[in-house]
Design a protein around this motif. Structure first.
Motif, PDB file in Angstrom:
ATOM      1  N   GLY A   1      15.385  -9.488  -5.539  1.00 19.74           N
ATOM      2  CA  GLY A   1      16.858  -9.529  -5.570  1.00 19.74           C
ATOM      3  C   GLY A   1      17.489 -10.098  -4.311  1.00 19.74           C
ATOM      4  O   GLY A   1      18.670 -10.409  -4.300  1.00 19.74           O
TER       5      GLY A   1
ATOM      6  N   LYS B   1      16.631  -4.924  -5.156  1.00 20.91           N
ATOM      7  CA  LYS B   1      16.196  -3.821  -6.017  1.00 20.91           C
ATOM      8  C   LYS B   1      14.737  -3.507  -5.728  1.00 20.91           C
ATOM      9  O   LYS B   1      13.990  -4.373  -5.251  1.00 20.91           O
ATOM     10  CB  LYS B   1      16.465  -4.116  -7.486  1.00 20.91           C
ATOM     11  CG  LYS B   1      15.848  -5.370  -8.001  1.00 20.91           C
ATOM     12  CD  LYS B   1      16.220  -5.550  -9.458  1.00 20.91           C
ATOM     13  CE  LYS B   1      15.484  -6.760  -9.979  1.00 20.91           C
ATOM     14  NZ  LYS B   1      15.887  -7.202 -11.253  1.00 20.91           N
TER      15      LYS B   1
ATOM     16  N   ARG C   1      11.126  -1.046  -6.745  1.00 20.47           N
ATOM     17  CA  ARG C   1      10.371  -0.130  -7.586  1.00 20.47           C
ATOM     18  C   ARG C   1       9.326   0.513  -6.681  1.00 20.47           C
ATOM     19  O   ARG C   1       8.578  -0.192  -6.001  1.00 20.47           O
ATOM     20  CB  ARG C   1       9.685  -0.880  -8.733  1.00 20.47           C
ATOM     21  CG  ARG C   1       9.294   0.037  -9.881  1.00 20.47           C
ATOM     22  CD  ARG C   1       8.898  -0.783 -11.102  1.00 20.47           C
ATOM     23  NE  ARG C   1       7.594  -1.397 -10.914  1.00 20.47           N
ATOM     24  CZ  ARG C   1       6.428  -0.786 -11.170  1.00 20.47           C
ATOM     25  NH1 ARG C   1       6.423   0.442 -11.630  1.00 20.47           N
ATOM     26  NH2 ARG C   1       5.293  -1.404 -10.966  1.00 20.47           N
TER      27      ARG C   1
ATOM     28  N   LEU D   1      19.494   2.562  -0.467  1.00 18.27           N
ATOM     29  CA  LEU D   1      19.203   1.604  -1.534  1.00 18.27           C
ATOM     30  C   LEU D   1      18.289   2.214  -2.592  1.00 18.27           C
ATOM     31  O   LEU D   1      18.074   1.644  -3.648  1.00 18.27           O
ATOM     32  CB  LEU D   1      18.575   0.330  -0.950  1.00 18.27           C
ATOM     33  CG  LEU D   1      19.536  -0.500  -0.070  1.00 18.27           C
ATOM     34  CD1 LEU D   1      18.790  -1.614   0.644  1.00 18.27           C
ATOM     35  CD2 LEU D   1      20.666  -1.091  -0.920  1.00 18.27           C
TER      36      LEU D   1
ATOM     37  N   LYS E   1      19.932   6.805  -6.878  1.00 14.46           N
ATOM     38  CA  LYS E   1      19.895   6.561  -8.322  1.00 14.46           C
ATOM     39  C   LYS E   1      21.288   6.363  -8.903  1.00 14.46           C
ATOM     40  O   LYS E   1      21.479   5.746  -9.921  1.00 14.46           O
ATOM     41  CB  LYS E   1      19.192   7.711  -9.027  1.00 14.46           C
ATOM     42  CG  LYS E   1      17.683   7.595  -8.908  1.00 14.46           C
ATOM     43  CD  LYS E   1      17.007   8.825  -9.380  1.00 14.46           C
ATOM     44  CE  LYS E   1      16.780   8.808 -10.879  1.00 14.46           C
ATOM     45  NZ  LYS E   1      16.047  10.022 -11.285  1.00 14.46           N
TER      46      LYS E   1
ATOM     47  N   GLU F   1      12.999   2.141 -11.179  1.00 17.16           N
ATOM     48  CA  GLU F   1      13.587   0.971 -10.504  1.00 17.16           C
ATOM     49  C   GLU F   1      14.942   1.337  -9.907  1.00 17.16           C
ATOM     50  O   GLU F   1      15.820   1.832 -10.606  1.00 17.16           O
ATOM     51  CB  GLU F   1      13.751  -0.192 -11.461  1.00 17.16           C
ATOM     52  CG  GLU F   1      14.201  -1.432 -10.712  1.00 17.16           C
ATOM     53  CD  GLU F   1      14.266  -2.663 -11.579  1.00 17.16           C
ATOM     54  OE1 GLU F   1      13.236  -3.351 -11.686  1.00 17.16           O
ATOM     55  OE2 GLU F   1      15.335  -2.914 -12.155  1.00 17.16           O
ATOM     56  N   PHE F   2      15.081   1.130  -8.613  1.00 15.77           N
ATOM     57  CA  PHE F   2      16.332   1.438  -7.920  1.00 15.77           C
ATOM     58  C   PHE F   2      17.127   0.160  -7.721  1.00 15.77           C
ATOM     59  O   PHE F   2      16.648  -0.784  -7.104  1.00 15.77           O
ATOM     60  CB  PHE F   2      16.054   2.058  -6.545  1.00 15.77           C
ATOM     61  CG  PHE F   2      15.355   3.383  -6.615  1.00 15.77           C
ATOM     62  CD1 PHE F   2      16.077   4.559  -6.739  1.00 15.77           C
ATOM     63  CD2 PHE F   2      13.972   3.454  -6.567  1.00 15.77           C
ATOM     64  CE1 PHE F   2      15.437   5.783  -6.805  1.00 15.77           C
ATOM     65  CE2 PHE F   2      13.318   4.674  -6.639  1.00 15.77           C
ATOM     66  CZ  PHE F   2      14.056   5.842  -6.758  1.00 15.77           C
ATOM     67  N   ARG F   3      18.341   0.175  -8.263  1.00 12.42           N
ATOM     68  CA  ARG F   3      19.209  -0.987  -8.089  1.00 12.42           C
ATOM     69  C   ARG F   3      20.631  -0.427  -8.011  1.00 12.42           C
ATOM     70  O   ARG F   3      21.146   0.116  -8.979  1.00 12.42           O
ATOM     71  CB  ARG F   3      19.058  -1.895  -9.300  1.00 12.42           C
ATOM     72  CG  ARG F   3      19.922  -3.156  -9.245  1.00 12.42           C
ATOM     73  CD  ARG F   3      20.246  -3.620 -10.651  1.00 12.42           C
ATOM     74  NE  ARG F   3      19.077  -3.673 -11.520  1.00 12.42           N
ATOM     75  CZ  ARG F   3      18.689  -4.770 -12.170  1.00 12.42           C
ATOM     76  NH1 ARG F   3      19.339  -5.873 -12.040  1.00 12.42           N
ATOM     77  NH2 ARG F   3      17.661  -4.729 -12.973  1.00 12.42           N
TER      78      ARG F   3
ATOM     79  N   SER G   1      24.555  -0.623  -7.948  1.00  9.32           N
ATOM     80  CA  SER G   1      25.455  -1.660  -8.445  1.00  9.32           C
ATOM     81  C   SER G   1      26.817  -1.641  -7.749  1.00  9.32           C
ATOM     82  O   SER G   1      27.443  -2.670  -7.594  1.00  9.32           O
ATOM     83  CB  SER G   1      25.643  -1.497  -9.944  1.00  9.32           C
ATOM     84  OG  SER G   1      26.059  -0.175 -10.201  1.00  9.32           O
TER      85      SER G   1
END
Ligand code: KG4
Ligand code: ZN
Length: 380
Positions: A25, A31, A33, A145, A148, A168-170, A172
């Motif tokens: 990313g 992002k 994992r 980052l 959750k 997976e941590f993203r 937004s």
């Protein structure tokens, strides 16, 4: 942005930690994992000494690093075949393919840091990958980052217990400017983040760190080291308005902190009391002291974070470091953020205290920023 497979190593204090992190990313929308994250704690070994003994930590890290590395691979059913290296790093085993090696270089205990660095150098030689030296505090800072959710609720205890490996941590809704409060056993720092790549320190503690104050007061209450989490348990049963402990530097114009006077106030308060009060294992007074002390620390931390957020027009507020595991602090800062209409980020409990997943995250950011830092231990 291409996917990077990062092997991260953390040995700055008394946790031997290794993680496998997949990152992608880029700096705009990173992002992650966490393929696997293993932490081996030495807490029981240092507890009788009331603090971490550097040479003991070094000995334990040397012993634990190969064991932890092995567990990292065993723990990862989802580990892609390219990760399946022999834990010994032997050339006869199938070679793993990593894109980056991230290792904590400081601040921390120098003998402890060196064990991680030496180990990383060995792995680097075997696997022939680039390596970055990561600042432990940047590890805590960027751990948000791995949040959750933001702006809504913090994680319920239930979800904290759930395995996060493979998740997976993203994030937004992260917006700058942002204010980060970093509270650990060694540091208490307020940071202004102008972009994911650019941050400045606004202030720090002039004496004890918040976690250190928790540990020292916990000791006065006869709790075992490190006592932050235990003190919080007592505080939950006590009344926070029983004793009015001071709130050092709460009205100071700067963003520095000081917790040593507060700790001394607790000590004086307790000296006035009859020792018999503390012979009772679960005395109500003990609970009230814990609750009143905790309230004073939280009051200072939240007030100063809110003031910084107002001054800089923060759109996001982040909380990290070992003391971020404190539920009362998480709740208070989350409520304050909501009032300010700022998004609030705090990593799951697993990533508050020292771990290597956060070092993998910070390593990725560091690599993208293209700041190569020599792999040399930087002590406290
Ligand atoms: O970040 P960390 O694992 O290590 C350092 O980099 O210092 O933080 C450890 C600190 C200890 O002082 C510990 O007592 C504190 O975090 N801590 C807590 C809680 N859990 C850990 N303090 C208050 N409440 C907690 N629940
Ligand atoms: Zn730490």
């Amino acid at each position: 942005m291409n996917l990077m497979n990062i092997l991260a190593i953390e040995t700055s204090c008394d946790e031997t930690a290794i993680a496998l992190v997949e990152a992608s990313g880029g700096l705009r929308a990173p992002k992650f994992r966490i393929v696997s994250s293993v932490v081996s704690s030495q807490v029981k070994i240092h507890a009788p000494f009331g603090g971490v003994v550097p040479n003991l930590a070094k000995r334990e890290h040397i012993k634990n690093l190969p064991i932890v590395l092995k567990r990292v691979f065993q723990n990862s059913p989802s580990t892609p075949s390219l990760f399946r290296v022999r834990a010994s790093g032997s050339r006869t085993g199938p070679r793993g393919k990593f894109d980056l090696l991230a290792v904590t270089v400081g601040p921390g205990l120098e003998p402890a840091l060196w064990t991680g660095i030496e180990f990383a150098k060995k792995v680097k030689r075997e696997l022939d990958v680039p390596a970055v030296g990561v600042n432990h505090l940047e590890g805590h800072l960027y751990s948000f980052l791995l949040s959750k959710k933001a702006a809504g609720t913090t994680h319920k205890a239930r979800s904290a217990k759930r395995r996060l490996d493979g998740f997976e941590f993203r994030i937004s809704n992260f917006e700058v400017p942002a204010i980060a409060l970093l509270v650990s056993g060694g540091h208490t720092i307020l940071v202004l983040m102008e972009s994911l790549a650019k941050w400045y320190m606004l202030g720090e503690t002039r004496d004890d760190a918040a976690g250190e104050a928790f540990d020292k007061v916990a000791r006065m209450l006869h709790l075992s080291y490190p006592g932050g989490a235990e003190l919080e348990k007592l505080a939950r049963k006590g009344r926070a308005d029983t004793i009015s402990f001071p709130r050092p530097m709460i009205h100071a114009k700067d963003y520095d902190f000081s917790f040593s006077g507060l700790k001394t106030s607790v000590l004086y308060y307790m000296k006035e009391l009859s020792p018999s009060v503390f012979n009772v294992k679960h005395s109500t007074l003990k609970n009230d002291i814990a609750a009143s002390f905790q309230a004073a620390v939280i009051d200072v931390l939240v007030t100063k974070t809110v003031r910084a957020a107002r001054e800089y027009g923060a759109k996001s507020i982040m909380l990290s470091g070992g003391v971020a595991a404190n539920r009362a602090l998480r709740r208070a800062l989350q409520a304050a953020s909501r009032k300010l209409r700022a998004n609030f980020f705090v990593p799951p409990f697993k990533f508050n205290t020292d771990n290597a997943a956060m070092i993998g995250v910070a390593g990725y950011m560091q690599y993208l920023k293209n700041k190569t830092r020599a792999i040399r231990a930087q002590g406290n």
